[in-house]
Motif scaffolding. Structure first.
Motif, mmCIF file in Angstrom:
data_model
loop_
_atom_site.group_PDB
_atom_site.id
_atom_site.type_symbol
_atom_site.label_atom_id
_atom_site.label_comp_id
_atom_site.label_asym_id
_atom_site.label_seq_id
_atom_site.Cartn_x
_atom_site.Cartn_y
_atom_site.Cartn_z
ATOM 1 N N ILE A 38 48.258 40.522 37.587
ATOM 2 C CA ILE A 38 47.723 39.680 38.643
ATOM 3 C C ILE A 38 48.214 40.220 39.983
ATOM 4 C CG2 ILE A 38 47.596 37.337 39.583
ATOM 5 C CD1 ILE A 38 48.452 36.423 36.674
ATOM 6 N N ALA A 39 47.292 40.515 40.892
ATOM 7 C CA ALA A 39 47.634 41.067 42.202
ATOM 8 C C ALA A 39 47.537 39.982 43.261
ATOM 9 C CB ALA A 39 46.696 42.220 42.556
ATOM 10 N N ILE A 40 48.535 39.948 44.155
ATOM 11 C CA ILE A 40 48.589 38.965 45.229
ATOM 12 C C ILE A 40 48.569 39.689 46.569
ATOM 13 C CG2 ILE A 40 49.938 37.121 46.302
ATOM 14 C CD1 ILE A 40 50.909 37.764 42.831
ATOM 15 N N ASP A 41 47.607 39.344 47.416
ATOM 16 C CA ASP A 41 47.474 39.959 48.737
ATOM 17 C C ASP A 41 46.598 39.036 49.567
ATOM 18 O OD1 ASP A 41 46.829 41.967 50.930
ATOM 19 O OD2 ASP A 41 47.888 43.300 49.563
ATOM 20 N N ARG A 42 46.352 39.394 50.831
ATOM 21 C CA ARG A 42 45.463 38.591 51.668
ATOM 22 C C ARG A 42 44.268 39.354 52.190
ATOM 23 N NH1 ARG A 42 47.444 38.251 57.855
ATOM 24 N NH2 ARG A 42 48.848 40.049 57.927
ATOM 25 N N TYR A 43 44.239 40.683 52.006
ATOM 26 C CA TYR A 43 43.132 41.486 52.526
ATOM 27 C C TYR A 43 42.064 41.650 51.441
ATOM 28 C CZ TYR A 43 46.173 42.539 56.446
ATOM 29 O OH TYR A 43 46.975 42.424 57.552
ATOM 30 N N GLY A 54 51.443 42.200 25.377
ATOM 31 C CA GLY A 54 51.149 40.797 25.641
ATOM 32 C C GLY A 54 51.703 40.272 26.944
ATOM 33 N N ASP A 55 52.529 41.061 27.644
ATOM 34 C CA ASP A 55 53.149 40.578 28.873
ATOM 35 C C ASP A 55 52.133 40.399 30.001
ATOM 36 O OD1 ASP A 55 55.677 40.389 27.848
ATOM 37 O OD2 ASP A 55 56.520 42.077 28.956
ATOM 38 N N VAL A 56 52.431 39.427 30.842
ATOM 39 C CA VAL A 56 51.680 39.187 32.065
ATOM 40 C C VAL A 56 52.571 39.596 33.238
ATOM 41 C CG1 VAL A 56 50.527 37.483 33.527
ATOM 42 C CG2 VAL A 56 50.440 37.263 31.022
ATOM 43 N N ILE A 57 52.055 40.472 34.091
ATOM 44 C CA ILE A 57 52.815 40.990 35.224
ATOM 45 C C ILE A 57 52.119 40.567 36.506
ATOM 46 C CG2 ILE A 57 53.806 43.055 36.284
ATOM 47 C CD1 ILE A 57 54.746 42.540 33.387
ATOM 48 N N ALA A 58 52.891 40.104 37.480
ATOM 49 C CA ALA A 58 52.346 39.782 38.804
ATOM 50 C C ALA A 58 52.872 40.794 39.809
ATOM 51 C CB ALA A 58 52.738 38.370 39.214
ATOM 52 N N LYS A 118 39.235 48.896 40.765
ATOM 53 C CA LYS A 118 39.783 50.210 40.434
ATOM 54 C C LYS A 118 40.997 50.140 39.512
ATOM 55 C CE LYS A 118 36.932 52.438 43.201
ATOM 56 N NZ LYS A 118 35.881 53.374 42.683
ATOM 57 N N ALA A 119 41.856 49.129 39.733
ATOM 58 C CA ALA A 119 43.082 49.050 38.937
ATOM 59 C C ALA A 119 42.996 48.028 37.807
ATOM 60 C CB ALA A 119 44.274 48.732 39.844
ATOM 61 N N GLY A 120 41.997 47.152 37.851
ATOM 62 C CA GLY A 120 41.771 46.242 36.730
ATOM 63 C C GLY A 120 42.527 44.936 36.781
ATOM 64 N N ALA A 121 43.017 44.534 37.951
ATOM 65 C CA ALA A 121 43.837 43.330 38.058
ATOM 66 C C ALA A 121 42.998 42.077 38.249
ATOM 67 C CB ALA A 121 44.813 43.463 39.224
ATOM 68 N N GLU A 122 43.556 40.937 37.856
ATOM 69 C CA GLU A 122 43.103 39.650 38.346
ATOM 70 C C GLU A 122 43.681 39.506 39.759
ATOM 71 O OE1 GLU A 122 43.901 36.504 35.366
ATOM 72 O OE2 GLU A 122 44.390 38.170 34.041
ATOM 73 N N ILE A 123 43.013 38.742 40.605
ATOM 74 C CA ILE A 123 43.427 38.747 42.015
ATOM 75 C C ILE A 123 43.630 37.331 42.537
ATOM 76 C CG2 ILE A 123 42.401 40.983 42.526
ATOM 77 C CD1 ILE A 123 39.988 39.544 43.732
ATOM 78 N N LEU A 124 44.599 37.209 43.468
ATOM 79 C CA LEU A 124 44.862 35.971 44.179
ATOM 80 C C LEU A 124 44.997 36.294 45.661
ATOM 81 C CD1 LEU A 124 47.617 34.262 41.973
ATOM 82 C CD2 LEU A 124 45.196 33.645 42.086
ATOM 83 N N ASN A 125 44.247 35.592 46.483
ATOM 84 C CA ASN A 125 44.383 35.703 47.927
ATOM 85 C C ASN A 125 45.308 34.577 48.376
ATOM 86 O OD1 ASN A 125 44.075 35.474 50.779
ATOM 87 N ND2 ASN A 125 42.094 36.496 50.667
#
Length: 390
Positions: A214-219, A186-190, A229-236
């Motif tokens: 949840i993945a954080i990047d700008r590219y 149930g954990d949420v990891i950023a 490929k990795a299945g993450a939610e994304i934030l730019n």
């Protein structure tokens, strides 16, 4: 033999260097079949790591074929195919006995230099400055491997190099980053940073039971890989306020754990703070730009864990210690103890739990390494990971 050599800031060259030879009874000589450029190699390339010398052979991610072993190496023989972990570890000291191979007490012959900067010395590392041993690296045709009876993992011939090469560093590093989070169902990891280590941290968090990552990047191309490929939610982070977005995505609590997979050259979209860190680093008033770490600490839920696997070099400014203390955060970090993870992750690859080759976007000869460094530094041609073939 040919090797990729550090020639000064923003300069590497392919040069002819002496072939390595057995120096100690526990050495092996490995003919390199695949190597790669790590994001942390850019810290060397950009001139931020002290004690580099002109002509030093770079590279700490490599695998290949054993061609010679010292008389004390009884677990390997010529012809064996091996993956070599980047930390050099003796297997006999107190740290190694506790599985903490990246802080081996015996493998750095230049420990006194590291002690002046870090208090105590970590392990020696291939191709990563004289402060960390002055060992020749793996972006070469051959490498001397010390303590070969402890480090290299013998692997079968039926899997291609690209599925196994990253056992040398970035796959175990990403996995350890997720493991440090003590993930529960149930954990949420950023995850800050969607480079190769971040990609593997995302995949590993799911392997260890995370419900959401949840993945954080700008590219955009790295965020697409993290999603597809990795299945993450994304934030730019150039298009949204990360702290606000993470609160909204977690019903106001924040992620249960945050992973900093960026390290010392973090970028910030907000001009003044980004400029502040760049000026401080350029004038050597701080060695690292820690924006991702600051943001991960501020974002993490109270009582959560901040896992730091991005490479840091020395000192940082404006560290939010008040947040850490007052909100009962735990910070866990370390260079990866790769030897601890080699066999378990190798078995996961064999079973099909993960195929690390999904991060490979470029393939080059060793002669093209200087071009690979330039593409990597400037994020050109959507390069995520390059494999070099000596």
């Amino acid at each position: 033999m040919k090797a990729n050599c550090w020639m000064g800031r923003n300069s590497v060259e392919i040069r002819e260097v002496p072939d390595p030879r057995i120096l100690n009874d526990r050495d092996a000589i490995v003919k390199v079949t695949s190597t790669s450029i790590c994001g942390s190699d850019l810290h060397l390339y950009n001139g931020y790591v002290p004690t580099m010398r002109r002509g030093d052979v770079l590279g700490h991610e490599f695998m290949g074929e054993v061609v010679e072993v010292g008389p004390a190496v009884d677990n390997l023989r010529a012809g064996d195919r091996v993956v070599v972990p980047f930390p050099i570890a003796c297997g006999n000291c107190s740290a190694c006995a506790h599985g903490m191979y990246s802080v081996c007490e015996n493998s750095n012959p230049n420990a006194l230099i590291a002690e002046k900067i870090m208090g105590h010395s970590p392990a020696g590392i291939y191709g990563y400055s004289h402060m960390l041993g002055g060992y020749a690296g793996g972006q070469a045709q051959y490498v001397r491997v010390p303590f070969a009876d402890v480090g290299p993992l013998k692997v079968d011939d039926d899997l291609p190099d690209e599925k196994l090469l990253f056992l040398s560093d970035i796959l175990p590093t990403g996995f350890m980053g997720a493991e440090l989070c003590e993930i529960r169902p149930g954990d949420v990891i950023a995850v800050w940073g969607a480079g190769p280590v971040g990609q593997f941290a995302i995949a590993s968090a799911y392997l260890l039971g995370a419900e959401r990552v949840i993945a954080i990047d700008r590219y955009p191309y790295r965020l697409r890989m993290a999603r597809d490929k990795a299945g993450a939610e994304i934030l730019n982070y150039e298009q949204t306020d990360v702290l606000d977005a993470l609160r909204e995505l977690t019903a106001g609590r924040g992620p249960d754990a945050c992973i900093d997979a960026v390290g010392s050259e973090a970028h910030h979209s907000v001009g003044p703070l980004n400029a502040y860190d760049r000026v401080k680093q350029a004038t050597r008033l701080e060695t690292d730009r820690p924006h991702a770490l600051r943001e991960a600490i501020l974002a993490c839920r109270s009582g959560g864990i901040v896992s730091v696997i991005g490479a840091y070099l020395g000192f940082i400014d404006k560290f939010p210690m008040g947040t850490v203390m007052n909100r009962s955060l735990t910070i866990r970090s370390g260079q990866c103890h790769v030897q601890r993870y080699l066999r378990p992750l190798y078995e996961r690859i064999r079973k099909g739990d993960i195929d690390p080759s999904f991060v490979v976007t470029h393939r080059m000869s060793l002669d093209e390494a200087p071009r690979g460094f330039e593409l990597h530094k400037h994020k050109r041609e959507e390069l995520t990971k390059v494999v070099l073939r000596p």
